[in-house]
Scaffold this active site. Structure first.
Site, PDB file in Angstrom:
ATOM      1  N   ILE A   9       3.005-127.175  27.289  1.00 46.95           N
ATOM      2  CA  ILE A   9       3.434-126.396  28.467  1.00 46.95           C
ATOM      3  C   ILE A   9       2.224-125.681  29.084  1.00 46.95           C
ATOM      4  CG2 ILE A   9       4.921-124.517  29.271  1.00 46.95           C
ATOM      5  CD1 ILE A   9       6.858-125.307  26.925  1.00 46.95           C
ATOM      6  N   ARG A  61      -5.394-121.352  19.291  1.00 42.62           N
ATOM      7  CA  ARG A  61      -5.814-121.383  17.890  1.00 42.62           C
ATOM      8  C   ARG A  61      -6.859-122.483  17.667  1.00 42.62           C
ATOM      9  NH1 ARG A  61      -0.764-122.273  14.293  1.00 42.62           N
ATOM     10  NH2 ARG A  61      -0.813-123.828  15.919  1.00 42.62           N
ATOM     11  N   ARG A  83       7.776-116.101  24.010  1.00 43.41           N
ATOM     12  CA  ARG A  83       8.826-115.493  23.208  1.00 43.41           C
ATOM     13  C   ARG A  83       8.696-113.983  23.293  1.00 43.41           C
ATOM     14  NH1 ARG A  83      11.347-119.373  23.227  1.00 43.41           N
ATOM     15  NH2 ARG A  83      12.213-120.624  21.546  1.00 43.41           N
ATOM     16  N   GLU A 141      15.958-109.671  22.948  1.00 44.75           N
ATOM     17  CA  GLU A 141      16.845-110.163  24.008  1.00 44.75           C
ATOM     18  C   GLU A 141      18.194-110.600  23.430  1.00 44.75           C
ATOM     19  OE1 GLU A 141      14.023-113.296  25.250  1.00 44.75           O
ATOM     20  OE2 GLU A 141      15.587-114.752  24.762  1.00 44.75           O
ATOM     21  N   HIS A 180      15.505-115.574  30.323  1.00 45.32           N
ATOM     22  CA  HIS A 180      15.142-116.712  29.459  1.00 45.32           C
ATOM     23  C   HIS A 180      15.673-118.033  30.046  1.00 45.32           C
ATOM     24  CE1 HIS A 180      14.019-117.777  25.040  1.00 45.32           C
ATOM     25  NE2 HIS A 180      13.784-118.800  25.843  1.00 45.32           N
ATOM     26  N   ILE A 181      15.180-118.348  31.237  1.00 46.13           N
ATOM     27  CA  ILE A 181      15.691-119.534  31.946  1.00 46.13           C
ATOM     28  C   ILE A 181      14.595-120.558  32.244  1.00 46.13           C
ATOM     29  CG2 ILE A 181      17.710-118.429  32.997  1.00 46.13           C
ATOM     30  CD1 ILE A 181      15.990-118.145  35.600  1.00 46.13           C
TER      31      ILE A 181
HETATM   32  C1  DGY Z   1      12.625-123.236  24.095  1.00 46.36           C
HETATM   33  O1  DGY Z   1      12.960-124.409  24.206  1.00 46.36           O
HETATM   34  O2  DGY Z   1      12.019-122.800  23.117  1.00 46.36           O
HETATM   35  C2  DGY Z   1      12.982-122.355  25.221  1.00 46.36           C
HETATM   36  O3  DGY Z   1      12.610-121.059  25.023  1.00 46.36           O
HETATM   37  C3  DGY Z   1      14.443-122.525  25.544  1.00 46.36           C
HETATM   38  O4  DGY Z   1      15.232-121.709  24.872  1.00 46.36           O
END
Ligand code: DGY
Length: 322
Positions: free
Chosen positions: A153, A174, A235, A264, A282-283
């Site tokens: 990502i 890392r 996170r 959350e 968290h979308i």
């Molecule tokens: C993940 O896939 O880890 C995202 O945070 C979706 O919850």
């Protein structure tokens, strides 16, 4: 097997063609004791990030053989404990990479250009004239994009920034990427201190582990530019939300965009009262196409393992070979 949360009916039907399924067809999260009770006699579970697979739960569910998380992140799983109990753990990598990178980039832009704050202003009826510096934000194109956590990502966000917006991309991870991937992302490896000091927009995409709890806290925020923005799509717990709210309030950094939070769905109350933060629930992976792909991948893992002893995306493949 058990499906711990409401998923798409067609995915549930597909699971039912292969295995016997008990399903939570609501959006309510079962408390730990309820989850443990419902897992009695079940060989598999489809979970989301809300269900915690702990050593205690595993000790009380001896028939469990696979936990399939419908997320790429799996900090809700105690993976060593899964392995010790011979339970295969799986996640949903790749299918959400681009969707999540799109969202991270969008949140960075919304944060830099003060979209939420200015929309609230307009909706509240405060817009009665133009002024030269009204909601003046930070440049995105041509600025320095910092990425902490350079997995799939992070690389997607780097490419968007470098190729689409002419950004200078720096990253810390890392392990350093190989030269070809660095070149493809137009990304330069720097120390964490240099990342903090140089980024105009810092995006967090690292997995949560105990070691990076509060990787961004008061000391790190103090190293950032006062004009910088911070985006967390990784996170909750990676950022010290109380310290961040304080840094936003005092202008230590310019703005933040947060899709994930410590504890959350609770949100630190101080974050709700500072204006220069964009908050989303968290979308980052939430498009229907991607959520369907995630649910199907979790189902693929369950079906493959429970019917053939195979897995598509194992986190602890050593269980397969045990
Ligand atoms: C993940 O896939 O880890 C995202 O945070 C979706 O919850």
């Amino acid at each position: 097997m058990l499906v711990a949360r409401r998923i798409f009916p067609e995915v549930l039907d597909r699971l039912r063609q292969h295995v016997e399924v008990e399903a939570n067809e609501t959006d309510d999260v079962w408390p730990a004791a309820e989850l443990a009770r419902r897992l009695q006699g079940k060989a598999g579970a489809l979970t989301t990030g809300s269900e915690r697979i702990t050593p205690e739960l595993l000790a009380g569910t001896p028939g469990l053989r696979i936990v399939a998380n419908m997320a790429v992140g799996f900090n809700n799983f105690d993976v060593p404990a899964c392995t010790a109990h011979g339970v295969l753990a799986t996640n949903t990598p790749d299918v959400l990479t681009d969707t999540t990178a799109d969202f991270g980039f969008a949140l960075m832009m919304a944060t830099a250009r003060r979209m939420a704050e200015s929309e609230h202003f307009l909706r509240a009826g405060h817009w009665n004239r133009w002024s030269i510096d009204m909601f003046a934000g930070a440049e995105v194109h041509g600025s320095t994009l910092g990425i902490l956590g350079m997995g799939r990502i992070g690389q997607g966000i780097a490419r968007r920034g470098a190729h689409g917006f002419g950004m200078r991309v720096i990253y810390h991870n890392r392990t350093r990427l190989d030269a070809a991937t660095e070149a493809d992302c137009h990304a330069t490896y720097v120390s964490k201190a240099d990342l903090l000091a140089q980024a105009d927009h810092l995006v967090l995409v690292l997995p949560y582990t105990a070691d990076n709890h509060h990787a961004i806290g008061a000391p790190e925020l103090a190293q950032m530019k006062p004009t910088a923005t911070l985006v967390n799509i990784a996170r909750g717990g990676i950022v010290d939300d109380a310290a961040l709210a304080q840094a936003l309030r005092t202008g230590q950094i310019a703005a933040a965009g947060l899709d994930v939070f410590e504890g959350e769905p609770q949100v630190h109350p101080d974050l709700l009262t500072v204006p220069n933060v964009v908050l989303t629930p968290h979308i980052a992976s939430a498009t229907l196409k991607t959520r369907r792909a995630m649910a199907n991948m979790a189902a693929d893992n369950l079906i493959a393992y429970l019917t053939e002893g195979k897995a598509v995306t194992p986190i602890n493949p050593e269980v397969l070979n045990a």
